[in-house]
Structure formats: C-alpha cells, structure tokens
Design an enzyme around this catalytic site. Structure first.
Site, PDB file in Angstrom:
ATOM      1  N   HIS A 263       3.703  47.646  -0.977  1.00  0.00           N
ATOM      2  CA  HIS A 263       5.097  47.301  -1.255  1.00  0.00           C
ATOM      3  C   HIS A 263       5.963  47.492  -0.002  1.00  0.00           C
ATOM      4  CE1 HIS A 263       8.745  47.147  -3.931  1.00  0.00           C
ATOM      5  NE2 HIS A 263       9.243  47.887  -2.958  1.00  0.00           N
ATOM      6  N   GLU A 264       5.887  48.674   0.590  1.00  0.00           N
ATOM      7  CA  GLU A 264       6.742  48.957   1.755  1.00  0.00           C
ATOM      8  C   GLU A 264       6.345  48.090   2.948  1.00  0.00           C
ATOM      9  OE1 GLU A 264       9.402  50.518   1.122  1.00  0.00           O
ATOM     10  OE2 GLU A 264       8.761  51.369  -0.800  1.00  0.00           O
ATOM     11  N   HIS A 267       8.270  44.994   2.745  1.00  0.00           N
ATOM     12  CA  HIS A 267       9.617  45.168   3.311  1.00  0.00           C
ATOM     13  C   HIS A 267       9.528  45.192   4.838  1.00  0.00           C
ATOM     14  CE1 HIS A 267      11.959  45.915  -0.291  1.00  0.00           C
ATOM     15  NE2 HIS A 267      11.237  46.946  -0.667  1.00  0.00           N
ATOM     16  N   GLU A 293      13.472  42.667  -1.951  1.00  0.00           N
ATOM     17  CA  GLU A 293      12.524  43.060  -3.002  1.00  0.00           C
ATOM     18  C   GLU A 293      11.519  41.942  -3.287  1.00  0.00           C
ATOM     19  OE1 GLU A 293      11.660  45.958  -4.829  1.00  0.00           O
ATOM     20  OE2 GLU A 293      12.868  46.663  -3.172  1.00  0.00           O
TER      21      GLU A 293
END
Ligand code: ZN
Length: 502
Positions: A263-264, A267, A293
């Site tokens: 997830h990160e 980003h 997101e």
C-alpha cells in the site's frame, strides 16, 4: 515583466514549500525516531513554523502579485497551476482570522493526546468536550470559507477532493449500501471461507523486514530515492521526488506488514513519479487524497491480491519463510489474503468490507455537520450503523467511535477519499486493461509496465490536473462507481464460489 512578477511569486512559493516540507519532516520524525519526551517542546517549533507558513500565504504582497500576474493566461501550464493553487490556499487561509487559526492549531495538537488517552481508557466522555471544540472550529472555518449558498460539509469535502460534493457522494455511498451490504451477507452465508491460520505465527521481524524490502523493490520503489522505516501506523511522507519515505509495522500476522508495504509503496511510487519540473513547487504533490489512495489501493488490492501477481512472486516469499509456508500453495495463499470477515476496526478491514466502514463515517460526519447532531450521540449512532451495515456491534468505544485519530485532528471530510480511492482504482484498472495486458505483465513479473502507465497518465502531473481530469485521462471517462461495485462482486463471487445470479 511577467517573468519578473513570477520570479517574485516564486520566492513566496519557495518559502511556503520549504516550510511545509520541514513540517512533514517533523511529522515523519515524530512517528519514527523522536524520543517520547520530545512532544511538548517540538510542538512549539511546529506551532511557530505553522504560523510562519500562515504569514507567507496571507501576505498582502503575494495577493497583489498574483492579481498582477492573473491576466496573463498564456504563461506556461505549470506556472498557471502554481499561481492558481497558491491563490486558492491564500483564499482558504485569509478567510480565517490568524488568532483562530493558531488557536485551532494548538487545540488539534493537544486533542490527539486526549483522544489517545480516552481510547486507552475506553471512555468516549473524556474525548467528547475536545471533539466538540474541534468540530466547532471546523464548522466556523467552513462558514468563513463557504461561497454563497454552499453547504458546510461541501466546503470541508472540497479540501480533500475538489468537486466531489454531497450530491455525488450520496449517490456513490447509496450504491455501495444497496449493492454491497446484501452482497456481503451472501458471501458470509453462502461462501466457502478460506483457511488463513498460517498467516499468523512465528514470522521473525528481521525476515519480515527482508520481505518488506524485497516487495517494495519488486514494485519499483527506488531505495536510492526512498527509505523504509518502522512506525505504529504505516504512512508515507515525501519531501520531493528524490526523498520519499514509507513506513510499515511488523506484527505476528505476516500479511499485515506485507500489504502495508505494498500500500505505502503505491503512495511512494506516486511521489517518486511526480515530474522533475514540478517537484518542490505547490503543484508537486499528489492531485488529491482520493487519487493518492487510488494509487496505494491499486497496488495493495487490485494488483497485490490478485493471482497473477503472486504467480511469479510467491515462490520468493516462500524462500524467505520455507518452514512457515511449506505446505501452502500459491492458490491457498491468494485465497487467504482475500479472506472476507466483517470486523470492527477499519484499518484491519478486508477489501470487500472496507468501504462500508467509510460509509458509516460519511453518514455520521454529515449528521454532525449538516444536522448538528450532538457529539454525545456518536457512540450509539456508530454502534447502530455498524450493526446495520456490517452485522456486528462494538461493545466498547475503543473498538467503535474512538478508533480513528482523524476527527481529533479536525479532519472532517477526509474519510470519503478512502472509499473514493478504491473506486478510482477499479475504474483506472478498467481503463488500463484496454491499453495493456495487465495480467500478462503481472504473470511475467513485469510490474514496470503497469507502474509506467500510472506514471505517464497520473503521477507526473502532480496537482496540475484535478482528480476528475486524471480519471478521465487514465480510464477514458468521468467518475463511475459501478466499476468498483462490479469489480468487487466479480472477484469475491468467484473467490467464494457464489452462484452467478443476483
Ligand atoms: Zn493510504
């Protein structure tokens, strides 16, 4: 002449951007390395720097300069974007009297600690008075900033996702409610639950870290321009496109860190992909919370929980944990990391139930802001909503209304961007599939092809385009929540062996 005016504007922008980055670095430090006793004194530095930022952005000279520059629309696209972003931020801030701006900053700096204490003691009544104050400031600020006839909650929503007002969100969340609530019920009643017990167990931290680094690198996260650290709650901070920082946490369940890293890294790739000509300008950030997101959730869920992704990559995970995963096949692993289970805690939610957690928060925020619901009614309202949408009811406030830090920080209108991000991701995925063979690329381990598509269509533009424009560019059409709903139904219908009717 115009050149000289822009140069002057740029000196303001450079100072504002430098202060914002300094603040981001403090935030990073607070969450990772700062000693526990640093809080009080460091928060004074943060207060001073925030005040400086306010001063620069509300300086009447800057206002004059942007007005002087204003007529010259033929100037480059980047300059135009920067000036108009500066102007928006300037208007947003000058609407608020400085004393109130600073008082709110002091209040929210303190409110976090009150919230944490209330959560620890499982006592909402400790937090309620502060929350009421924080909410009061947010409503007042929204009133100052509102254009004629604009609803207060729409003003707040606009800060995070420009152009996505209650009308659009009511439609979006209405669809989620009518489609996903009954679908989730079917999954739980008729579906075949996978075994995920093996994800929990003896997964030594240093091995998990090895896996985290290997995974981030596999996704294209460049360790010469980024770092990976440990923090209680995973997050991403960026100073510019050559200094991007992500964090994770290591738990007994190995998938917790693994998917946090994916997830990160999503980003992080976004921040690394912002164009060189934009980085360190006000346009050198993600376009919106929702688009940010969408990138993290695209990697975490759409790519990261797909069979095609794990085909080439799972053997490498197993080589790090040969004993723990000895009897687990790729298919068993993929099914386990897609296990659906309605729970009370948002940050631990699976892909299917996640947006229902956001639905609850959206409806409550609307009630607080548009209907003046007293904060004292929150715990009960929260519990009933969970019961209605997820079929479970929190027995204590720390598992319910006290679980998120956001409201203590004054972030009302922020939650919807999490759900929008998931929906944007599904729509971008549809658009991407028309242009490239996503599954084939994943099966061959060529993540670069996918990351490249995102960089070319989204990342490099920073904030020079709105979320809407980026969505149209990357998917071919304006926001359409149905992509997200059909993506979820198809995927989980298949995984849970549901009969194709509904
Ligand atoms: Zn995120």
């Amino acid at each position: 002449m115009m050149e000289r005016i822009y140069e002057k504007i740029k000196t303001y922008m450079d100072r504002a951007v430098a202060l914002k980055r300094a603040l981001a670095l403090f935030e990073w430090d607070n969450e990772t390395l700062a000693p526990v006793k640093a809080g009080e004194e460091t928060s004074r530095i943060i207060g001073t720097l925030s005040g400086e930022y306010y001063g620069i952005m509300t300086d009447p000279c800057l206002k004059e300069l942007t007005e002087e520059w204003g007529g010259q629309m033929q100037e480059g696209e980047i300059r135009m974007a920067c000036v108009s972003l500066l102007r928006e931020e300037m208007e947003r801030l000058t609407a608020i009297p400085r004393e109130e701006y600073e008082a709110n900053a002091r209040l929210t700096a303190k409110a976090g600690a009150v919230w944490a204490e209330a959560r620890r003691k499982n006592d909402f009544s400790m937090f309620a008075p502060v929350l009421k104050e924080v909410l009061g400031y947010q409503k007042r600020f929204a009133r100052y900033q509102a254009k004629a006839g604009q609803k207060l909650y729409n003003v707040l929503l606009d800060q995070y996702e420009k152009g996505f007002d209650m009308e659009i969100l009511d439609g979006f969340f209405g669809r989620l409610k009518s489609e996903l609530v009954p679908f989730l019920k079917r999954v739980m009643e008729e579906g075949r639950q996978p075994d995920d017990a093996f994800l929990q167990g003896d997964y030594p931290e240093e091995k998990q870290e090895q896996l985290a680094r290997m995974t981030a690198e596999y996704l294209g996260f460049d360790f010469e321009r980024g770092v990976l650290e440990v923090s209680a709650h995973p997050f991403t901070t960026s100073l510019h496109n050559r200094d991007v920082r992500i964090t994770t946490h290591y738990k007994d369940r190995m998938d917790s860190s693994l998917f946090s890293v994916i997830h990160e890294a999503g980003h992080g790739l976004y921040e690394m992909g912002i164009g060189d000509e934009l980085t360190l300008t006000v346009a050198g950030e993600g376009a919106s919370m929702g688009i940010h997101e969408s990138q993290s959730r695209f990697f975490e869920n759409i790519i990261g929980r797909s069979m095609a992704f794990w085909k080439p990559f799972y053997p490498r995970v197993r080589s790090i944990f040969p004993e723990q995963l000895a009897n687990v096949t790729t298919e068993q692993f993929v099914r386990a990391v897609n296990r659906v289970e309605p729970g009370l805690i948002r940050t631990e939610a699976d892909e299917l139930t996640y947006s229902l957690h956001i639905l609850v928060r959206y409806e409550l925020e609307k009630a607080l802001i548009e209907e003046d619901m007293p904060v004292e009614l929150l715990p009960e309202a929260w519990a009933s909503q969970y019961e209605a949408y997820l079929g479970i009811r929190p027995q204590k406030d720390s598992d319910g209304v006290l679980q998120d830090i956001h409201w203590s920080q004054g972030s009302f209108g922020y939650f919807p961007s999490y759900a929008l991000g998931s929906a944007f991701a599904a729509q971008i995925y549809e658009g991407m599939k028309k242009k490239i063979d996503v599954e084939g690329a994943l099966e061959r381990g060529e993540i670069g092809v996918i990351a490249d598509y995102l960089q070319k269509n989204i990342h490099r533009y920073g904030r020079t385009k709105t979320s809407r424009q980026l969505l149209i560019q990357a998917s071919g059409e304006d926001f359409e929540p149905d992509y997200y709903i059909s993506y979820l139904k198809e995927k989980y219908g298949k995984l849970y062996g549901l009969k194709e009717d509904s």
